[in-house]
Design an enzyme around this catalytic site. Structure first.
Site, PDB file in Angstrom:
ATOM      1  N   TYR A  50       0.828  -1.213   0.000  1.00 10.98           N
ATOM      2  CA  TYR A  50       0.000   0.000   0.000  1.00 10.98           C
ATOM      3  C   TYR A  50       0.862   1.263   0.000  1.00 10.98           C
ATOM      4  O   TYR A  50       0.448   2.295  -0.506  1.00 10.98           O
ATOM      5  CB  TYR A  50      -0.898   0.038   1.235  1.00 10.98           C
ATOM      6  CG  TYR A  50      -2.215  -0.669   1.097  1.00 10.98           C
ATOM      7  CD1 TYR A  50      -2.279  -2.005   0.718  1.00 10.98           C
ATOM      8  CD2 TYR A  50      -3.405  -0.001   1.357  1.00 10.98           C
ATOM      9  CE1 TYR A  50      -3.482  -2.652   0.611  1.00 10.98           C
ATOM     10  CE2 TYR A  50      -4.620  -0.643   1.256  1.00 10.98           C
ATOM     11  CZ  TYR A  50      -4.661  -1.973   0.886  1.00 10.98           C
ATOM     12  OH  TYR A  50      -5.860  -2.603   0.787  1.00 10.98           O
ATOM     13  N   LYS A 110       3.214 -15.383   2.457  1.00 13.11           N
ATOM     14  CA  LYS A 110       3.434 -16.139   1.213  1.00 13.11           C
ATOM     15  C   LYS A 110       4.924 -16.422   1.114  1.00 13.11           C
ATOM     16  O   LYS A 110       5.600 -16.061   0.145  1.00 13.11           O
ATOM     17  CB  LYS A 110       2.891 -15.321   0.027  1.00 13.11           C
ATOM     18  CG  LYS A 110       2.851 -16.064  -1.295  1.00 13.11           C
ATOM     19  CD  LYS A 110       1.804 -17.166  -1.355  1.00 13.11           C
ATOM     20  CE  LYS A 110       1.912 -17.926  -2.671  1.00 13.11           C
ATOM     21  NZ  LYS A 110       1.051 -19.130  -2.702  1.00 13.11           N
ATOM     22  N   ASP A 126      -2.847 -18.477   0.572  1.00 14.93           N
ATOM     23  CA  ASP A 126      -3.859 -19.205  -0.217  1.00 14.93           C
ATOM     24  C   ASP A 126      -4.537 -20.261   0.644  1.00 14.93           C
ATOM     25  O   ASP A 126      -5.761 -20.405   0.640  1.00 14.93           O
ATOM     26  CB  ASP A 126      -3.246 -19.803  -1.496  1.00 14.93           C
ATOM     27  CG  ASP A 126      -1.929 -20.546  -1.252  1.00 14.93           C
ATOM     28  OD1 ASP A 126      -1.401 -20.503  -0.121  1.00 14.93           O
ATOM     29  OD2 ASP A 126      -1.448 -21.179  -2.208  1.00 14.93           O
ATOM     30  N   ASP A 145      -6.209  -6.997   4.300  1.00 15.30           N
ATOM     31  CA  ASP A 145      -7.353  -6.369   3.644  1.00 15.30           C
ATOM     32  C   ASP A 145      -8.296  -7.457   3.133  1.00 15.30           C
ATOM     33  O   ASP A 145      -9.504  -7.425   3.382  1.00 15.30           O
ATOM     34  CB  ASP A 145      -6.862  -5.488   2.492  1.00 15.30           C
ATOM     35  CG  ASP A 145      -8.010  -4.823   1.754  1.00 15.30           C
ATOM     36  OD1 ASP A 145      -8.915  -4.288   2.430  1.00 15.30           O
ATOM     37  OD2 ASP A 145      -8.017  -4.844   0.507  1.00 15.30           O
ATOM     38  N   ASP A 204     -11.982  -9.130   5.086  1.00 14.57           N
ATOM     39  CA  ASP A 204     -13.296  -9.132   4.428  1.00 14.57           C
ATOM     40  C   ASP A 204     -13.887 -10.542   4.430  1.00 14.57           C
ATOM     41  O   ASP A 204     -15.075 -10.739   4.684  1.00 14.57           O
ATOM     42  CB  ASP A 204     -13.184  -8.651   2.971  1.00 14.57           C
ATOM     43  CG  ASP A 204     -13.491  -7.167   2.814  1.00 14.57           C
ATOM     44  OD1 ASP A 204     -13.213  -6.416   3.765  1.00 14.57           O
ATOM     45  OD2 ASP A 204     -14.002  -6.772   1.748  1.00 14.57           O
TER      46      ASP A 204
HETATM   47  C1  IPM Z   1     -10.332  -1.209   4.164  1.00 10.56           C
HETATM   48  C2  IPM Z   1     -10.595  -0.635   2.814  1.00 10.56           C
HETATM   49  C3  IPM Z   1      -9.436   0.273   2.446  1.00 10.56           C
HETATM   50  C4  IPM Z   1      -8.186  -0.588   2.396  1.00 10.56           C
HETATM   51  C5  IPM Z   1      -9.595   1.052   1.153  1.00 10.56           C
HETATM   52  C6  IPM Z   1     -10.898   1.788   1.098  1.00 10.56           C
HETATM   53  C7  IPM Z   1      -8.430   1.986   0.932  1.00 10.56           C
HETATM   54  O1  IPM Z   1     -10.808  -1.622   1.877  1.00 10.56           O
HETATM   55  O2  IPM Z   1     -10.242  -0.439   5.136  1.00 10.56           O
HETATM   56  O3  IPM Z   1     -10.222  -2.425   4.274  1.00 10.56           O
HETATM   57  O4  IPM Z   1      -7.903  -1.217   1.365  1.00 10.56           O
HETATM   58  O5  IPM Z   1      -7.482  -0.636   3.400  1.00 10.56           O
HETATM   59 MN    MN Z   2     -10.813  -3.630   2.709  1.00 11.22          MN
END
Ligand code: IPM
Ligand code: MN
Length: 356
Positions: free
Chosen positions: A142, A191, A223, A247, A251
């Site tokens: 990032y 990884k 993975d 990230d 999710d």
């Molecule tokens: C998160 C989001 C952010 C990230 C984006 C919006 C920059 O997806 O907080 O997980 O990738 O960190």
């Molecule tokens: Mn995210």
């Protein structure tokens, strides 16, 4: 005590969930005799509209001057066509970097009452699921070198994944400290079969693990980790991983709980400073409809009380109120089952406040 909070309401459902969170914080203040002061600042799409920039300098200054930052959500279709550097999401990255928020805690837990909401088979999450993803937040791909160069295959774009020993050390410590307060198990996800940066990561995590003889450390390739999260998520306690893997995996972890509208997050700097925000985004499709679930933001405020202000009892009061809300059969739109009449965003805030 008195606490100063910089508040970014943000875009979409951000302002709606923040409004309910403030109600709940004020209820906590009343019950426990604290005063919370809110300094509303701009970031994200609203900041672009008002100031032309997604993260005005005054916002960063106000955030630094505050005891903690509370954020709703940023972004929306209105700003989707802006160049990458000017999009509302950039504000998040800017806040993380300028405030030194290197440790992102993303709990993924299933509330007993909401077990049915998980897309996984009941036997896979039976007995409850309680994972914390500890995501490194200010390093890796990032924030690495990025750019363009000409190649014989045409223009190339690149983003560099890089981790230093100290960056890994400090995030590993956060994960092991967290594990000590939980089930004493850390899974480090990388990884290392391919990436040099992961091999350094793995070596440093092992070094830190030596300081925590009571914590079991497992290493897992990303993975496989992605697969294990849906195959057998109960094997995890604390997951520690890089910015980009965190990230993606956070999710995934939030989705297996089935109720992303319930999940809070904390982004911590050295010391006690932190920024607190719901895991969900700005959900522009339901903004203004009263259907947003403010619980993730409310629970984020709970994390703020616990981690930045050191108010454990007050944080418990918020979590207990949310649990009582669910036990009483109350539901928001995102987690409503057939036959229940869901509460609106503001009804939910009122109800949770009354349970404090
Ligand atoms: C998160 C989001 C952010 C990230 C984006 C919006 C920059 O997806 O907080 O997980 O990738 O960190
Ligand atoms: Mn995210």
């Amino acid at each position: 005590m008195e606490y100063n909070i910089a508040v970014v309401r943000g875009d979409g459902i951000g302002p709606e969930v923040i409004q309910e969170t403030i109600k709940v914080l004020d209820a906590v203040g009343n019950r426990f005799g604290h005063k919370f002061n809110y300094n509303y600042v701009l970031a994200g799409g609203e900041a672009i509209d008002v100031t032309g920039r997604c993260l005005p300098d005054e916002t960063v200054a106000a955030a630094k001057a505050a005891d903690a930052v509370l954020l709703g959500a940023v972004g929306g279709p209105k700003w989707d066509t802006l160049p990458g550097d000017e999009r509302p999401e950039r504000a998040l990255l800017g806040l993380r970097k300028s405030l030194g928020l290197f440790a992102n805690l993303r709990p993924a837990m299933v509330f007993d009452e909401l077990a049915d909401a998980s897309p996984l088979k009941p036997e896979i999450i039976d007995g409850g699921l309680d994972i914390v993803v500890v995501r490194e937040l200010t390093g890796g791909i990032y924030f690495g070198e990025k750019g363009f160069k000409d190649t014989n295959m045409g223009l190339a774009a690149y983003d560099v994944e890089q981790y230093s020993e100290e960056e890994v050390r400090r995030i590993a410590r956060v994960a092991f400290d967290m594990a000590m307060k939980r089930n004493r198990h850390v899974t480090s996800i990388d990884k290392a079969n391919v990436l040099e940066s992961s091999r350094l990561w793995r070596r440093i995590v092992a070094e830190i693990a030596a300081d925590y003889p009571d914590v079991t450390l497992d290493n897992m390739y990303v993975d496989n980790g992605a697969m294990q999260l849906v195959r057998n998520p109960k094997q995890f306690d604390v997951i520690v991983t890089s910015n980009i893997f965190g990230d993606i995996l956070s999710d995934e972890a939030s989705q297996i709980t089935g109720s992303i509208g319930m999940l809070p997050s904390a982004s911590l700097a050295d010391g006690n400073f932190g920024m607190y925000e719901p895991v969900h985004g700005s959900a522009p499709d339901i903004a203004g409809t009263g259907k947003a679930n403010p619980m993730a933001a409310i629970l984020s405020a709970g994390m703020m009380l616990r981690y930045t202000f050191g108010l454990g009892e007050e944080a418990d009061a918020i979590e207990n109120a949310v649990r009582a809300f669910l036990e009483a059969g109350c539901r928001t739109f995102d987690i409503a089952v057939d036959g229940t009449v869901p509460l609106t965003t503001s009804e939910t805030g009122d109800k949770v406040s009354s349970l404090i």
